[in-house]
Write an enzyme that holds these catalytic residues in place. Structure first.
Site, PDB file in Angstrom:
ATOM      1  N   HIS A   1       2.098   1.070  -9.969  1.00 34.44           N
ATOM      2  CA  HIS A   1       2.425   2.471 -10.320  1.00 34.44           C
ATOM      3  C   HIS A   1       1.138   2.684 -11.359  1.00 34.44           C
ATOM      4  O   HIS A   1       0.677   3.563 -11.569  1.00 34.44           O
ATOM      5  CB  HIS A   1       3.745   2.620 -10.436  1.00 34.44           C
ATOM      6  CG  HIS A   1       4.493   3.126  -9.195  1.00 34.44           C
ATOM      7  ND1 HIS A   1       4.287   4.282  -8.380  1.00 34.44           N
ATOM      8  CD2 HIS A   1       5.267   2.421  -8.498  1.00 34.44           C
ATOM      9  CE1 HIS A   1       5.252   4.483  -7.559  1.00 34.44           C
ATOM     10  NE2 HIS A   1       5.503   3.277  -7.434  1.00 34.44           N
TER      11      HIS A   1
ATOM     12  N   HIS B   1      19.327   7.943   6.968  1.00 37.40           N
ATOM     13  CA  HIS B   1      20.379   7.260   7.798  1.00 37.40           C
ATOM     14  C   HIS B   1      20.904   6.057   7.108  1.00 37.40           C
ATOM     15  O   HIS B   1      22.097   5.778   7.174  1.00 37.40           O
ATOM     16  CB  HIS B   1      20.013   6.909   9.310  1.00 37.40           C
ATOM     17  CG  HIS B   1      18.940   5.724   9.342  1.00 37.40           C
ATOM     18  ND1 HIS B   1      17.472   5.993   9.146  1.00 37.40           N
ATOM     19  CD2 HIS B   1      18.994   4.365   9.871  1.00 37.40           C
ATOM     20  CE1 HIS B   1      16.981   5.064   9.218  1.00 37.40           C
ATOM     21  NE2 HIS B   1      17.883   3.884   9.786  1.00 37.40           N
TER      22      HIS B   1
ATOM     23  N   ASN C   1      -3.479   4.921   4.099  1.00 37.91           N
ATOM     24  CA  ASN C   1      -4.338   5.723   4.993  1.00 37.91           C
ATOM     25  C   ASN C   1      -5.127   6.639   4.172  1.00 37.91           C
ATOM     26  O   ASN C   1      -4.560   7.224   3.117  1.00 37.91           O
ATOM     27  CB  ASN C   1      -3.646   6.049   6.060  1.00 37.91           C
ATOM     28  CG  ASN C   1      -2.740   7.108   5.965  1.00 37.91           C
ATOM     29  OD1 ASN C   1      -3.353   8.302   5.496  1.00 37.91           O
ATOM     30  ND2 ASN C   1      -1.592   7.064   6.160  1.00 37.91           N
ATOM     31  N   THR C   2      -6.352   7.202   4.492  1.00 38.91           N
ATOM     32  CA  THR C   2      -6.821   8.283   4.176  1.00 38.91           C
ATOM     33  C   THR C   2      -7.587   9.081   5.403  1.00 38.91           C
ATOM     34  O   THR C   2      -7.985   8.453   6.288  1.00 38.91           O
ATOM     35  CB  THR C   2      -7.855   8.253   2.982  1.00 38.91           C
ATOM     36  OG1 THR C   2      -8.871   7.002   3.221  1.00 38.91           O
ATOM     37  CG2 THR C   2      -7.053   7.885   1.546  1.00 38.91           C
ATOM     38  N   ARG C   3      -7.729  10.343   5.158  1.00 40.13           N
ATOM     39  CA  ARG C   3      -8.078  11.268   6.447  1.00 40.13           C
ATOM     40  C   ARG C   3      -8.937  12.105   5.892  1.00 40.13           C
ATOM     41  O   ARG C   3      -8.617  12.914   4.705  1.00 40.13           O
ATOM     42  CB  ARG C   3      -7.094  11.208   7.305  1.00 40.13           C
ATOM     43  CG  ARG C   3      -6.048  12.363   6.506  1.00 40.13           C
ATOM     44  CD  ARG C   3      -4.785  12.308   7.484  1.00 40.13           C
ATOM     45  NE  ARG C   3      -3.570  12.985   6.837  1.00 40.13           N
ATOM     46  CZ  ARG C   3      -2.706  12.161   6.121  1.00 40.13           C
ATOM     47  NH1 ARG C   3      -2.701  11.105   6.168  1.00 40.13           N
ATOM     48  NH2 ARG C   3      -1.650  12.915   5.575  1.00 40.13           N
TER      49      ARG C   3
ATOM     50  N   HIS D   1       0.782  -0.491   3.031  1.00 41.85           N
ATOM     51  CA  HIS D   1       0.231   0.621   3.782  1.00 41.85           C
ATOM     52  C   HIS D   1      -0.488   1.546   3.149  1.00 41.85           C
ATOM     53  O   HIS D   1      -0.166   1.855   1.998  1.00 41.85           O
ATOM     54  CB  HIS D   1       1.643   1.330   4.315  1.00 41.85           C
ATOM     55  CG  HIS D   1       1.492   2.669   4.993  1.00 41.85           C
ATOM     56  ND1 HIS D   1       1.948   3.856   4.406  1.00 41.85           N
ATOM     57  CD2 HIS D   1       0.499   2.889   5.891  1.00 41.85           C
ATOM     58  CE1 HIS D   1       1.579   4.943   5.345  1.00 41.85           C
ATOM     59  NE2 HIS D   1       0.832   4.479   6.151  1.00 41.85           N
TER      60      HIS D   1
ATOM     61  N   SER E   1      -6.634   3.756   8.815  1.00 44.04           N
ATOM     62  CA  SER E   1      -5.203   3.587   8.183  1.00 44.04           C
ATOM     63  C   SER E   1      -4.886   1.974   8.440  1.00 44.04           C
ATOM     64  O   SER E   1      -5.366   1.189   9.299  1.00 44.04           O
ATOM     65  CB  SER E   1      -4.078   4.177   9.255  1.00 44.04           C
ATOM     66  OG  SER E   1      -4.177   3.852  10.535  1.00 44.04           O
TER      67      SER E   1
ATOM     68  N   HIS F   1       1.329  -7.005   7.058  1.00 40.77           N
ATOM     69  CA  HIS F   1       2.621  -7.951   7.154  1.00 40.77           C
ATOM     70  C   HIS F   1       2.218  -9.209   6.808  1.00 40.77           C
ATOM     71  O   HIS F   1       1.425  -9.704   7.428  1.00 40.77           O
ATOM     72  CB  HIS F   1       3.421  -7.810   8.352  1.00 40.77           C
ATOM     73  CG  HIS F   1       4.002  -6.276   8.765  1.00 40.77           C
ATOM     74  ND1 HIS F   1       4.993  -5.680   8.036  1.00 40.77           N
ATOM     75  CD2 HIS F   1       3.404  -5.355   9.495  1.00 40.77           C
ATOM     76  CE1 HIS F   1       5.088  -4.579   8.754  1.00 40.77           C
ATOM     77  NE2 HIS F   1       4.143  -4.196   9.647  1.00 40.77           N
TER      78      HIS F   1
END
Lengths: 280, 280
Positions: A151, A181, A120-122, A118, A104, A108
């Site tokens: 994209h 929120h 990640n792969t798993r 950002h 991951s 910044h």
């Protein structure tokens, strides 16, 4: 057909090799702009509790000319899921044992023109096994051209594997990276997938590898295009405010953060994603 | 005996009058050190949904010579609790209606020698009614003398009302302001109380008033003692890292934040407590 042990080994090796490649390329970018020899610092951690073991490596580069903070984690852990947690996980009917490995990354940047990145792969195994992962970008200064480029690259990569992937994996991402929120998306979206097992392990592994490689391609492209652009104090303030929302998402809603904290994960690895500076 | 409506009115009036007093005194401190006329800016908000109404006022002062950011909220809201939430609240057996008014304050300072300050008090009515509140301080540079002074003042105030209060209300505070994922206290502690109803409303109100007044006394004392102390860049960095833990607590664990977000509270009022700058 490969044994599950060989699959685990190959997946783990890939995540490590991708980590090395990414860190190398990012250090090269730093060298290119400033001729500095700033390097990632690596911290290894181990976990040996009653219910889980394994460990990982946290690579962090701070205060670069390009990267204000970038963290790349790899980990390989195994153990048994808690009763409550295992209900949510496929393949745990007869045994709560799991094995997981992944990479991951969160970056910044000094320059507010470059979006936070950002990825990640798993690969996860219970009595079943599957791949998961993806990437998203969070700009603080909107850039329609960049969003389109991002994209397009994702769609092209997905389409090589399955014409349905981009649409579904993009939707997953939009639904997940949303701040209820504030009633706003975290950023420009991206792709995310989970529980990927098409009964063709080689094919799923190849997709997961391509997602990693296209991330690196996209990251380099966006960074190189924008790293020399000038910015104003006002844009830097906007960036710190946008990062505050990044913190809000990661601490209030992110499943990975919640899972990590609830299972006594490594704090430095869990909070690797948090920004070097944020403002409310 | 006073009617519940009169009690509500008196409590609300007190929170407003205390807010005015605190803002006045803080502005005076700013004027004293820099002769600037920096003032709190006030935002009113209203809430009118199916299940709750009312509103409040957010007073914020930013970028002062002393205060990097200080927020003081007052609010008065009423409505009906959700089914799940009301189970946890006394006096909701026959009706889910509630009324609540309170004041809350968080201050973050330019000078890392001055601890972050947090204070709130509230009066809540269902078919029962009670007071709650307290304060805690979070230094980033340990100061045993200041901690002793702070707790002495609290003990003296508590003892005027009930010799058992300090011990119990201090313990509440220690248990609540704790970061389990880091296994560390948020700061130097303080006092917190809830569901306070001794069947003598006047007496409980007086205690709640005294808690507010001693907060103002303590805040002024600590600020005046430390506002002219010099600090190093290293201490400022330490402060930004300590503030990151403040964010972690407020977003991961704070009941007020969770309640506010879950019930569609005012985002600016809920996040008033978050620091102007924090670093991970």
């Amino acid at each position: 057909m490969k044994s599950i042990n060989l699959k685990k080994k190959l997946a783990s090796q890939w995540f490590r090799s991708l980590r090395n490649q990414i860190c190398d390329e990012f250090e090269k970018l730093e060298k290119k702009i400033s001729n500095s020899k700033i390097k990632f610092s690596k911290t290894k951690w181990k976990k040996s509790k009653s219910k889980s073991e394994g460990g990982g490596e946290i690579c962090i580069l701070r205060n670069g000319k390009i990267f204000e903070k970038v963290g790349v984690n790899i980990s390989e852990v195994s153990g048994t899921f808690d009763k409550n947690f295992k209900k949510k996980i496929p393949g745990t009917e007869k045994s709560s044992k799991f094995w997981a490995s992944g990479i991951s990354l969160v970056a910044h940047f000094q320059n507010p023109n470059i979006p936070s990145l950002h990825f990640n792969t798993r690969f996860i195994a219970t009595s079943k096994h599957w791949f998961g992962g993806g990437m998203d970008v969070t700009p603080c200064i909107p850039d329609k051209k960049q969003k389109k480029y991002f994209h397009n690259e994702l769609k092209n990569t997905c389409d090589l594997h399955n014409k349905k992937y981009y649409k579904i994996h993009k939707l997953n991402c939009d639904q997940y990276f949303f701040l209820p929120h504030r009633n706003e998306a975290r950023g420009d979206g991206g792709i995310f997938y989970d529980y990927l097992n098409t009964n063709n392990w080689e094919k799923d592994f190849l997709y997961t590898k391509d997602v990693g490689l296209v991330f690196l391609k996209i990251a380099k492209n966006i960074i190189q295009k924008k790293m020399s652009q000038k910015w104003t104090e006002k844009e830097k303030i906007k960036q710190l405010e946008k990062r505050a929302r990044y913190v809000e998402f990661n601490l209030l809603f992110d499943r990975g953060t919640k899972f990590g904290l609830a299972t006594g994960g490594n704090i430095d690895a869990i909070f690797m994603s948090l920004p070097p500076l944020a403002s409310w």
